[in-house]
Write an enzyme that holds these catalytic residues in place. Structure first.
Site, PDB file in Angstrom:
ATOM      1  N   ASN A 146      65.239  19.692  60.788  1.00 30.78           N
ATOM      2  CA  ASN A 146      64.942  20.014  62.190  1.00 30.78           C
ATOM      3  C   ASN A 146      66.212  20.246  62.998  1.00 30.78           C
ATOM      4  O   ASN A 146      66.390  19.695  64.075  1.00 30.78           O
ATOM      5  CB  ASN A 146      64.110  18.895  62.827  1.00 30.78           C
ATOM      6  CG  ASN A 146      62.750  18.762  62.188  1.00 30.78           C
ATOM      7  OD1 ASN A 146      62.075  19.758  61.937  1.00 30.78           O
ATOM      8  ND2 ASN A 146      62.347  17.535  61.904  1.00 30.78           N
ATOM      9  N   ARG A 151      74.709  22.649  65.218  1.00 30.35           N
ATOM     10  CA  ARG A 151      74.649  21.181  65.262  1.00 30.35           C
ATOM     11  C   ARG A 151      74.953  20.569  63.895  1.00 30.35           C
ATOM     12  O   ARG A 151      75.586  19.512  63.816  1.00 30.35           O
ATOM     13  CB  ARG A 151      73.273  20.722  65.749  1.00 30.35           C
ATOM     14  CG  ARG A 151      73.048  20.969  67.236  1.00 30.35           C
ATOM     15  CD  ARG A 151      71.866  20.158  67.742  1.00 30.35           C
ATOM     16  NE  ARG A 151      72.145  18.725  67.691  1.00 30.35           N
ATOM     17  CZ  ARG A 151      71.318  17.810  67.177  1.00 30.35           C
ATOM     18  NH1 ARG A 151      70.172  18.190  66.640  1.00 30.35           N
ATOM     19  NH2 ARG A 151      71.644  16.538  67.192  1.00 30.35           N
ATOM     20  N   ARG A 201      68.601  10.971  60.991  1.00 35.37           N
ATOM     21  CA  ARG A 201      69.340  11.388  59.796  1.00 35.37           C
ATOM     22  C   ARG A 201      70.373  10.336  59.393  1.00 35.37           C
ATOM     23  O   ARG A 201      70.803  10.294  58.246  1.00 35.37           O
ATOM     24  CB  ARG A 201      70.021  12.731  60.039  1.00 35.37           C
ATOM     25  CG  ARG A 201      69.050  13.833  60.453  1.00 35.37           C
ATOM     26  CD  ARG A 201      69.782  15.072  60.983  1.00 35.37           C
ATOM     27  NE  ARG A 201      68.879  15.949  61.710  1.00 35.37           N
ATOM     28  CZ  ARG A 201      68.601  15.829  63.002  1.00 35.37           C
ATOM     29  NH1 ARG A 201      69.162  14.852  63.707  1.00 35.37           N
ATOM     30  NH2 ARG A 201      67.776  16.668  63.588  1.00 35.37           N
ATOM     31  N   LYS A 266      62.218  21.445  50.096  1.00 35.73           N
ATOM     32  CA  LYS A 266      63.175  22.474  50.515  1.00 35.73           C
ATOM     33  C   LYS A 266      64.613  21.977  50.392  1.00 35.73           C
ATOM     34  O   LYS A 266      65.482  22.697  49.875  1.00 35.73           O
ATOM     35  CB  LYS A 266      62.902  22.918  51.945  1.00 35.73           C
ATOM     36  CG  LYS A 266      63.758  24.111  52.367  1.00 35.73           C
ATOM     37  CD  LYS A 266      63.746  24.341  53.866  1.00 35.73           C
ATOM     38  CE  LYS A 266      64.631  23.352  54.588  1.00 35.73           C
ATOM     39  NZ  LYS A 266      64.813  23.681  56.025  1.00 35.73           N
ATOM     40  N   PRO A 283      64.545  27.826  47.898  1.00 36.30           N
ATOM     41  CA  PRO A 283      64.153  27.047  49.076  1.00 36.30           C
ATOM     42  C   PRO A 283      63.187  27.865  49.950  1.00 36.30           C
ATOM     43  O   PRO A 283      63.489  28.992  50.321  1.00 36.30           O
ATOM     44  CB  PRO A 283      65.479  26.807  49.809  1.00 36.30           C
ATOM     45  CG  PRO A 283      66.546  27.075  48.785  1.00 36.30           C
ATOM     46  CD  PRO A 283      65.990  28.120  47.885  1.00 36.30           C
ATOM     47  N   ASP A 285      61.329  27.799  53.467  1.00 39.42           N
ATOM     48  CA  ASP A 285      61.088  27.226  54.785  1.00 39.42           C
ATOM     49  C   ASP A 285      60.115  28.132  55.524  1.00 39.42           C
ATOM     50  O   ASP A 285      59.548  29.067  54.958  1.00 39.42           O
ATOM     51  CB  ASP A 285      62.392  27.030  55.549  1.00 39.42           C
ATOM     52  CG  ASP A 285      63.115  28.342  55.808  1.00 39.42           C
ATOM     53  OD1 ASP A 285      62.549  29.409  55.497  1.00 39.42           O
ATOM     54  OD2 ASP A 285      64.237  28.308  56.334  1.00 39.42           O
ATOM     55  N   HIS A 287      60.574  30.417  57.727  1.00 46.29           N
ATOM     56  CA  HIS A 287      60.940  31.829  57.805  1.00 46.29           C
ATOM     57  C   HIS A 287      60.757  32.534  56.464  1.00 46.29           C
ATOM     58  O   HIS A 287      60.295  33.683  56.413  1.00 46.29           O
ATOM     59  CB  HIS A 287      62.371  31.982  58.296  1.00 46.29           C
ATOM     60  CG  HIS A 287      62.721  33.409  58.579  1.00 46.29           C
ATOM     61  ND1 HIS A 287      62.068  34.154  59.533  1.00 46.29           N
ATOM     62  CD2 HIS A 287      63.626  34.236  58.001  1.00 46.29           C
ATOM     63  CE1 HIS A 287      62.569  35.382  59.539  1.00 46.29           C
ATOM     64  NE2 HIS A 287      63.509  35.454  58.629  1.00 46.29           N
TER      65      HIS A 287
END
Length: 409
Positions: A146, A151, A201, A266, A283, A285, A287
């Site tokens: 997320n 970041r 995290r 993923k 992977p 996701d 998209h």
């Protein structure tokens, strides 16, 4: 720091494009300073840049040896002179950037079996899958949950600054190598990471470091590596027969990674592909799921939503097209579809009306020339919000597109 002279390797942009490869969500510690990419890597600060015909590289070594979190086979000994024949930076560059495969031929092979790849990939030549340290890849993709690339990069910089060994300064900028799992498994690390803005995290990173240090034998993570893509300096070995779901070693690695804190399908596939050398890892996701629906006829019947079964089906389909390099080919398509990591494709478009023999505008950053003759071309900038999740993020991105309307004069 002790710095080598700049050296170069013949390298075309079709075989390697640094600006795309280092920005497409594989690695999060590279900094671009003017035209040069820099990163603390394998016990040195590695600088790389390129022009149309060559790749240039330079290394700066610490004056004193420091603890290295990366494989010892690539670490300079305390007595080594980085300007001597013992300097292994060229081998590191060749290995890390995965320069062995002929990328032009791979693109040709992938294009022959997939018209969609053939259509989209030429604008994004030179995308290579890096051969990263598995621990770094694992940490980076746990941070990706997320999150977005900016970041994630900030988190990795904080992690290295507070816990990684300082190699030295380039100008006034400090360069820290990756901290080892042992360092992150120390008491109070989770609390400190939360204070640094890692959120939930922090727990995943701390618990994963504990699991690797105390729940597995030393070197366990690298034992999951594809033997056809070994650590630098190690011999290549056979990896077994390719199956619809990938080779057995890949399936074992994927399953074992899922037992770690903060690792889902993923993230496990990202680590398998970009940290362990399993090229068939795909992977998927949100998209990539959108790409599968739009270009590969997913999204109907039993695969109408992104369930675990659909996740596997999308990966199986790409593996059926591109075999044991399916993850690499899929990453090229992913980059070609997003087009958010390349400056040349994010140019600001001015709204204007053009009349005359030739109309020039910037379409996604590329010069477009149109013979208008008796036509007038109205160029309208339309800003569209698309909810996309890139390879490491779930953030919204605004994409600017240009619509051309032809009207008879």
């Amino acid at each position: 720091m002790r710095t080598t002279v700049w050296r170069k390797l013949p390298m075309s942009l079709t075989e390697l494009c640094l600006d795309t490869t280092l920005r497409c969500g594989q690695s999060f510690r590279w900094r671009k300073v003017e035209d040069t990419w820099m990163c603390a890597l394998y016990g040195r600060v590695l600088s790389i840049r390129q022009d149309a015909s060559h790749l240039y590289y330079q290394a700066a070594f610490a004056e004193t040896p420091s603890e290295l979190p990366t494989p010892p086979s690539s670490a300079p000994s305390p007595e080594s002179d980085p300007l001597s024949e013992d300097d292994d930076t060229e081998a590191l560059v060749y290995h890390y950037l995965n320069l062995g495969p002929n990328l032009t031929k791979l693109y040709e092979q992938w294009s022959k079996v997939d018209a969609n790849f053939e259509k989209k990939a030429p604008r994004f030549a030179g995308v290579r899958i890096l051969k990263q340290d598995a621990w770094e890849a694992l940490v980076g993709f746990i941070c990706s949950s997320n999150n977005n690339i900016i970041r994630i990069s900030q988190m990795m910089e904080k992690l290295c600054f507070h816990y990684g060994p300082l190699l030295g300064y380039v100008g006034t900028t400090p360069y820290h190598d990756m901290p080892s799992p042992f360092v992150l498994a120390q008491p109070k690390v989770e609390t400190h990471l939360r204070q640094l803005g890692f959120g939930y995290r922090a727990k995943y990173l701390y618990q994963t470091a504990l699991q690797i240090c105390h729940g597995h034998e030393k070197g366990w993570l690298d034992h999951l590596r594809n033997p056809e893509s070994p650590l630098m300096g190690r011999k290549v070995a056979a990896a077994g027969e390719m199956q619809p779901r990938g080779r057995e070693g890949y399936r074992i690695a994927h399953e074992e990674l899922l037992a770690l804190q903060g690792v889902g399908p993923k993230v496990a596939d990202c680590v398998c592909l970009m940290g362990l050398g399993w090229g068939e890892a795909v992977p998927v996701d949100t998209h990539v799921w959108q790409i599968a629906q739009r270009d590969y006829k997913f999204g109907k019947g039993k695969h109408s939503s992104l369930t675990k079964a659909t996740y596997d089906a999308v990966g199986d389909h790409f593996r059926s097209l591109w075999g044991k390099e399916a993850g690499w080919a899929h990453s090229v398509l992913f980059t070609a579809d997003l087009r958010v990591f390349s400056e040349r494709l994010r140019a600001k478009i001015e709204v204007n009306k053009v009349k005359g023999e030739e109309a020039e505008s910037m379409l996604d950053g590329e010069l477009l020339s149109k013979d208008v003759e008796e036509n007038k071309i109205e160029v309208a900038e339309i800003r569209i919000k698309r909810e996309i999740e890139d390879v490491v993020s779930g953030t919204a991105a605004a994409k600017t597109i240009t619509r051309f309307k032809r009207r008879k004069a």
